[in-house]
Design a protein around this motif. Structure first.
Motif, short mmCIF file in Angstrom:
data_model
loop_
_atom_site.label_atom_id
_atom_site.label_comp_id
_atom_site.label_asym_id
_atom_site.label_seq_id
_atom_site.Cartn_x
_atom_site.Cartn_y
_atom_site.Cartn_z
N HIS A 254 0.87 -1.18 0.00
CA HIS A 254 0.00 0.00 0.00
C HIS A 254 0.91 1.23 0.00
O HIS A 254 1.69 1.42 0.92
CB HIS A 254 -0.93 0.04 1.20
CG HIS A 254 -1.79 1.26 1.17
ND1 HIS A 254 -2.89 1.37 0.35
CD2 HIS A 254 -1.67 2.44 1.80
CE1 HIS A 254 -3.41 2.57 0.50
NE2 HIS A 254 -2.69 3.24 1.38
N HIS A 255 0.79 2.03 -1.03
CA HIS A 255 1.57 3.27 -1.14
C HIS A 255 0.64 4.44 -0.80
O HIS A 255 -0.50 4.48 -1.26
CB HIS A 255 2.13 3.43 -2.56
CG HIS A 255 3.08 4.55 -2.67
ND1 HIS A 255 2.68 5.85 -2.83
CD2 HIS A 255 4.44 4.57 -2.62
CE1 HIS A 255 3.74 6.63 -2.90
NE2 HIS A 255 4.81 5.89 -2.76
N PRO A 256 1.12 5.41 0.00
CA PRO A 256 0.25 6.51 0.43
C PRO A 256 -0.25 7.39 -0.70
O PRO A 256 -1.27 8.07 -0.55
CB PRO A 256 1.12 7.30 1.41
CG PRO A 256 2.51 6.89 1.15
CD PRO A 256 2.46 5.50 0.58
N VAL A 257 0.42 7.40 -1.85
CA VAL A 257 0.00 8.26 -2.95
C VAL A 257 -0.87 7.51 -3.96
O VAL A 257 -1.93 7.99 -4.37
CB VAL A 257 1.21 8.90 -3.68
CG1 VAL A 257 0.79 9.67 -4.91
CG2 VAL A 257 1.98 9.80 -2.72
N VAL A 258 -0.45 6.33 -4.38
CA VAL A 258 -1.15 5.61 -5.45
C VAL A 258 -2.01 4.45 -4.95
O VAL A 258 -2.71 3.82 -5.72
CB VAL A 258 -0.17 5.11 -6.54
CG1 VAL A 258 0.50 6.28 -7.23
CG2 VAL A 258 0.84 4.13 -5.96
N GLY A 259 -1.94 4.15 -3.67
CA GLY A 259 -2.75 3.07 -3.13
C GLY A 259 -2.13 1.70 -3.32
O GLY A 259 -0.92 1.53 -3.23
N GLY A 260 -2.97 0.73 -3.63
CA GLY A 260 -2.52 -0.66 -3.71
C GLY A 260 -1.65 -0.96 -4.92
O GLY A 260 -1.91 -0.47 -6.02
N LEU A 261 -0.63 -1.74 -4.69
CA LEU A 261 0.27 -2.23 -5.74
C LEU A 261 0.41 -3.73 -5.57
O LEU A 261 0.64 -4.21 -4.46
CB LEU A 261 1.66 -1.59 -5.63
CG LEU A 261 1.78 -0.10 -5.86
CD1 LEU A 261 3.13 0.39 -5.36
CD2 LEU A 261 1.60 0.21 -7.32
#
Length: 84
Positions: free
Chosen positions: A28-35
């Motif tokens: 989970h990335h704070p800018v783009v969300g789920g990866l």
């Protein structure tokens, strides 16, 4: 990696890689969300405890698009791209 790293190419040719694992990892990335990224883990035989991880997104996936967005965002944040 063999095309970009002399050390990786040399170690790979010498079979210094003792284990090879692969799989999928979710972040989970704070800018783009789920990866969702594929990974490969290589344990280096001559360097106890050293593991090299490589992560990639499936072509055409939402994760690939998110990584492209992050890459362009990071590139625009570099000092050579900033204007005074």
């Amino acid at each position: 990696m063999a095309t970009r790293s002399d050390e990786f190419r040399t170690r790979g040719a010498a079979h210094d890689i003792k284990a090879h694992r692969r799989g999928t990892k979710r972040f989970h990335h704070p800018v783009v969300g789920g990866l969702t990224l594929r990974f490969e883990a290589l344990e280096v035989a001559r360097a106890a405890g050293l593991t090299l991880f490589g992560f990639t997104a499936a072509p055409g996936s939402p994760s690939e698009e998110s990584l492209r967005l992050l890459s362009s965002w990071a590139a625009s944040d570099r000092p050579e791209h900033q204007h005074s």
